[in-house]
Design a protein around this motif. Structure first.
Motif, PDB file in Angstrom:
ATOM      1  N   UNK A  78       5.896   8.379 -48.058  1.00  0.00           N
ATOM      2  CA  UNK A  78       6.067   9.636 -47.308  1.00  0.00           C
ATOM      3  C   UNK A  78       4.735  10.084 -46.702  1.00  0.00           C
ATOM      4  N   UNK A  79       3.632   9.809 -47.406  1.00  0.00           N
ATOM      5  CA  UNK A  79       2.306  10.138 -46.851  1.00  0.00           C
ATOM      6  C   UNK A  79       1.929   9.199 -45.708  1.00  0.00           C
ATOM      7  N   UNK A  80       2.406   7.964 -45.796  1.00  0.00           N
ATOM      8  CA  UNK A  80       2.050   6.955 -44.782  1.00  0.00           C
ATOM      9  C   UNK A  80       2.672   7.271 -43.419  1.00  0.00           C
ATOM     10  N   UNK A  81       3.779   7.985 -43.441  1.00  0.00           N
ATOM     11  CA  UNK A  81       4.485   8.310 -42.189  1.00  0.00           C
ATOM     12  C   UNK A  81       4.606   9.829 -42.047  1.00  0.00           C
ATOM     13  N   UNK A 157      10.695  14.194 -49.104  1.00  0.00           N
ATOM     14  CA  UNK A 157      10.990  12.911 -49.753  1.00  0.00           C
ATOM     15  C   UNK A 157      11.494  13.130 -51.178  1.00  0.00           C
ATOM     16  N   UNK A 158      11.074  14.218 -51.811  1.00  0.00           N
ATOM     17  CA  UNK A 158      11.546  14.507 -53.179  1.00  0.00           C
ATOM     18  C   UNK A 158      13.063  14.665 -53.193  1.00  0.00           C
ATOM     19  N   UNK A 159      13.631  15.218 -52.132  1.00  0.00           N
ATOM     20  CA  UNK A 159      15.095  15.394 -52.081  1.00  0.00           C
ATOM     21  C   UNK A 159      15.816  14.059 -51.950  1.00  0.00           C
ATOM     22  N   UNK A 160      15.187  13.109 -51.274  1.00  0.00           N
ATOM     23  CA  UNK A 160      15.828  11.784 -51.173  1.00  0.00           C
ATOM     24  C   UNK A 160      15.860  11.176 -52.581  1.00  0.00           C
ATOM     25  N   UNK A 161      14.722  11.259 -53.272  1.00  0.00           N
ATOM     26  CA  UNK A 161      14.644  10.739 -54.639  1.00  0.00           C
ATOM     27  C   UNK A 161      15.696  11.392 -55.536  1.00  0.00           C
TER      28      UNK A 161
END
Ligand SMILES: N[C@@H](CCC(=O)N[C@@H](CS)C(=O)NCC(=O)O)C(=O)O
Length: 214
Positions: A78-81, A157-161
């Motif tokens: 998530x940090x990479x993009x 991204x936490x919600x995807x997890x």
């Protein structure tokens, strides 16, 4: 290493790697799959144990960087993009809470659900990494009750997890199908990325079973 170095996802369908693939799709990230047939035990062969000595997926390679463990992979990707907007920046007040709830998944939720699923005798609250199951889940329920996402209107991204995690843990009957969890999981699993990968996973899992003769 450049940000644009190729990303390889070590993958097996209908596993914890599925969520990582969904995240890559949500990020619009280019990636290659290195597929392992777990039904024939490829994850325990020396070639893969050299990637992850635990024989677990997901793992990713980005250029020279090898990353295992879902929570590390989620944070890293998530940090990479950043343009996808799924990771609060370092100076965003939401950054700390975001890291908290991602780490909570690996440090508290996973050990708790595995203890529950395996009917393990649990450690006293002072020694258990998650205190006790009800407290662990209650804290999550309180956070999700604010909705629609972990941090209100903003999806990360936490919600995807967590959406993927609630989906499979409710499916296995480990987490109770409370409205708040069901609606939250549906918000993530109804998204095109999850739908697409879910369908591809079903086909891939059937191929693996056929190849393994099961
Ligand atoms: N701690 C790891 C756990 C990953 C994990 O449990 N993966 C399972 C798939 S759901 C696996 O690879 N199992 C294969 C095996 O142990 O043979 C993580 O969070 O990434």
């Amino acid at each position: 290493m450049t940000r644009s170095a190729p990303i390889t996802l070590y993958y097996s369908p209908q596993t914890r790697a599925t969520g990582t693939r969904v995240l890559l799709e949500e990020l619009g990230a280019p990636y290659d799959l290195h597929v392992l047939n777990m039904k024939t035990g490829e994850q325990r062969q020396p070639a893969y144990l050299a990637i992850n000595p635990l024989g677990k997926v997901p793992a990713i390679r980005h250029g020279d960087a090898l990353v295992t463990e879902q929570v590390a992979i989620y944070i890293y990707l998530a940090d990479l993009f950043p343009k996808a907007g799924l990771a609060p920046a370092l100076d965003d007040p939401m950054r700390g809470p975001y890291l908290r709830w991602i780490a909570y998944y690996g440090s508290s939720f996973e050990p708790a659900v595995i203890d529950k699923f395996m009917k393990h005798e649990t450690a006293p609250v002072t020694q258990s990494p998650y205190a006790d199951y009800d407290s662990m889940l209650g804290a999550l329920e309180a956070q999700l009750s604010k909705g629609p996402y972990l941090f209100g209107d903003r999806i990360t991204a936490a919600d995807i997890l967590w959406g993927v995690a609630f989906n499979w843990t409710m499916m296995f009957g480990i987490v109770p199908k409370k409205d708040v969890f069901v609606r939250y999981a549906e918000r993530i699993t109804s998204r095109p990325a999850f739908q697409r990968i879910g369908a591809e996973d079903a086909a891939m899992a059937a191929q693996h079973a056929a190849a393994a003769g099961v």
